[in-house]
Structures are given as structure tokens and as C-alpha cells.
Design a protein around this motif. Structure first.
Motif, short mmCIF file in Angstrom:
data_model
loop_
_atom_site.label_atom_id
_atom_site.label_comp_id
_atom_site.label_asym_id
_atom_site.label_seq_id
_atom_site.Cartn_x
_atom_site.Cartn_y
_atom_site.Cartn_z
N LEU A 73 0.84 -1.21 0.00
CA LEU A 73 0.00 0.00 0.00
C LEU A 73 0.87 1.25 0.00
CD1 LEU A 73 -2.80 1.36 0.23
CD2 LEU A 73 -2.54 1.22 2.72
N GLU A 83 -7.63 -4.75 2.17
CA GLU A 83 -8.95 -4.16 2.37
C GLU A 83 -9.85 -5.08 3.21
OE1 GLU A 83 -9.94 -1.10 -1.26
OE2 GLU A 83 -10.34 -3.24 -1.63
N LEU A 94 -9.80 1.12 0.41
CA LEU A 94 -8.50 1.79 0.42
C LEU A 94 -8.21 2.59 -0.85
CD1 LEU A 94 -6.32 -1.06 1.97
CD2 LEU A 94 -7.29 0.94 3.13
N LEU A 143 -5.78 7.21 -3.14
CA LEU A 143 -5.96 6.62 -1.82
C LEU A 143 -7.14 7.28 -1.11
CD1 LEU A 143 -3.09 5.60 -2.48
CD2 LEU A 143 -2.53 5.92 -0.07
N THR A 144 -7.91 6.46 -0.43
CA THR A 144 -8.99 6.99 0.40
C THR A 144 -8.37 7.58 1.67
OG1 THR A 144 -9.29 4.91 1.58
CG2 THR A 144 -10.56 5.22 -0.45
N ALA A 203 -6.88 4.93 3.71
CA ALA A 203 -5.60 4.46 3.20
C ALA A 203 -4.48 5.40 3.60
CB ALA A 203 -5.67 4.32 1.68
N LEU A 232 -3.54 4.66 7.08
CA LEU A 232 -2.73 3.44 7.18
C LEU A 232 -1.29 3.67 6.73
CD1 LEU A 232 -4.86 0.36 6.04
CD2 LEU A 232 -3.81 0.78 8.26
#
Length: 303
Positions: free
Chosen positions: A11, A42, A49, A59-60, A63, A66
Motif C-alpha cells: 500500500l 482491504e 482503500l 488513496l482513500t 488508506a 494506514l
């Protein structure tokens, strides 16, 4: 919630590269493998994400959260491994170093020559790389240490994934044809070169940005006469009378063509040279020894 660290790495690389294909290349995976890892992450996180934007992915908010935590997690894991290696005095394995050309040919070579007999169990691999490429490979785990630079007018953004060690600050010089009216001057005011043609670096390099910003601060826009990347070629073109050039001090030893090299008086730019490691790895025995050798060799460089 249990999150797989390997998937967090994937990611983070997608966040850095902007596309799944680019992240796959950096991680030496296939794009489908990257997509599978993200889908599994996810499911683990039970949150969306990624949002697709054409060929790119965005990216959300979840995300991004993270990824921010991933930097801390990975640094702690690197630090744990380095602590264990330091406790047990582990000096074996490989040490992968990327360095830009003028550093690699000068104090980096000196440092590694001094280091080799002290670390006979360490396999040192050196690759000549421009800073952007070296720092990318460092962050993706393909290098252990990078020797890079930044210019005073083109600073680099702080990167939370990296630990930075300052090595050397060098002034910028101006290279002139041997018969130039300023070839014997004690110092050169950059504004006096406003009408000259310049041997300019190629597009996309920070040294080109520095040239434009430094000349802009002197009140003019540099007009390129030729473009050259390697310093021996830059000096050869200057010595042939095809233009003038801005060069860092470390490059002056590559002036085999006999160009005149003079100090800049106003404005006087500089280049800062530094070593970078992934955060948490600087006290791994082989990396710590390399950093100490690089500091000593850089300190011995003439200022």
C-alpha cells in the motif's frame, strides 16, 4: 484487526508511485499480485482503500491513515532488526549503496576503500545513481544507503521514511572558456554572465532548477547553448568556447579539458551532500560503519 506488514508495504508503494503498475515494478511483483495484496488488505482492514481515477489510483482517507502508520511500523521493525544485529555484532551480508557520480568518484570511493579491510565479511555493492533514483530504491528496500544531494535553492522535502546524515556542503563554481575576459578573475558576479550562452543540464534535474533560480536571482534568464549531463563533457564544451556552466566543487577534478573555473561572488550558490538510510537502520553495524567512513572521507574533502 490483524494487518499483514507485507501488504502495508505494498500500500505504501502504491501511495508513493501513484499507479499499481509502477508499484509492481518497484516491488518486483506483477500488477495482478499487487492488486491481490491490496484486496486482501482491504478485507483485513474492513475498509475501502483505493479509488480509481483512470489509469491511476487515489488513496482513500483510510488508506492515507494506514500509510502514515506504516512509516512508523516499518521504522520500528527496521530498528528492532538493527538492535539485534548490533547486540550480536553482525557484520556479514551485503551493503548496497547508491551514490551520484561526482560523490561516487571522490569521497565515496575513498570511504569504501578504508572500510573494506575493516569489514571483510560484508559484500559491498555500489551503484552510480542520480539522487532521485537512489532515494526511491532506498525507500523500496533495494538499497541500504544512498548518497544524494540538494541545492540551496532547490531543497528536498523531509521524508518521514528516511534518516538523513549531512556530509558535505560545497560551493558552486562557474566554468569559463580559457580566453574569457573573466577567466582570471578572483571571483565572478553572476550578473556579468547575463549575455552568455550556457551549457545547461538536461530537463528534469535539480541542477537545472538551481541554474534557473540562481540566474533569476541575479536578474536574468540563462540561455542554453548546449545541453550536457556528465561533467567531463560540460568542461570540454566550455573549453571549446561553446558556453559557460555552473559546476559543483566536487566536479572540478574532472576538468581535464582545461576550462577556467572561478568562484561565484554574487549570488553564491551551494550544494549540500548527505547520506540517507531507511529510518531505524542507521545503527545496523555495517551501515553505521559506512556512515562513519563517509563522514570522515567527506570531512577530508577540501572546502
Amino acid at each position: 484487526m490483524t494487518l499483514d506488514v507485507r501488504r502495508l508495504r505494498v500500500l505504501r508503494e502504491v501511495a508513493r508511485q501513484g499507479t499499481i503498475a509502477a508499484a509492481a515494478r518497484a516491488l518486483h511483483l506483477t500488477p495482478p499480485a499487487v492488486s491481490q495484496q491490496l484486496a486482501a488488505l482491504e478485507r483485513e482492514a474492513d475498509v475501502r482503500l483505493l479509488e480509481r481515477e483512470g489509469r491511476k489510483v487515489a488513496l482513500t482517507e483510510a488508506a492515507h491513515t494506514l500509510v502514515a502508520h506504516t512509516e512508523t511500523i516499518l521504522a520500528q521493525l527496521e530498528a528492532a532488526a538493527a538492535d539485534i544485529a548490533a547486540m550480536e555484532g553482525r557484520y556479514g551480508g551485503s551493503l548496497r549503496i547508491g551514490a551520484f557520480p561526482t560523490a561516487a568518484a571522490s569521497f565515496v570511493a575513498v570511504a569504501l576503500a578504508e572500510l573494506a579491510p575493516r569489514l571483510p565479511m560484508v559484500r559491498v555493492h555500489v551503484e552510480e545513481l542520480e539522487p532521485e533514483r537512489a532515494l526511491d530504491l532506498l525507500k523500496s528496500g533495494n538499497l541500504d544507503l544512498a548518497v544524494a544531494h540538494e541545492y540551496d535553492l532547490v531543497p528536498r522535502r523531509a521524508d518521514p521514511a528516511l534518516h538523513r546524515v549531512e556530509l558535505h556542503t560545497e560551493p558552486l563554481r562557474v566554468a569559463l572558456p580559457p580566453g574569457h575576459p573573466l577567466a582570471d578573475a578572483a571571483g565572478v558576479d553572476l550578473a556579468a554572465l547575463a549575455d552568455e550562452r550556457w551549457i545547461a543540464p538536461p530537463d528534469g534535474l535539480t541542477c537545472l532548477d538551481e541554474l534557473h533560480r540562481l540566474c533569476g536571482s541575479a536578474g536574468f534568464e540563462p540561455v542554453p547553448g548546449s545541453h550536457a549531463y556528465t561533467h567531463p563533457l560540460v568542461f570540454a564544451l566550455v573549453a571549446a568556447g561553446l558556453g559557460v556552466a555552473l559546476v559543483p566543487e566536487l566536479a572540478v577534478r574532472q576538468n581535464l579539458a582545461g576550462a577556467a573555473v572561478r568562484p561565484l561572488q554574487h549570488p553564491a550558490g551551494c550544494r549540500r551532500v548527505f547520506a540517507a538510510t531507511r529510518r531505524g537502520t542507521a545503527h545496523r553495524p555495517s551501515i553505521a560503519a559506512a556512515l562513519n567512513a563517509l563522514r570522515a572521507a567527506a570531512d577530508a574533502e577540501p572546502r
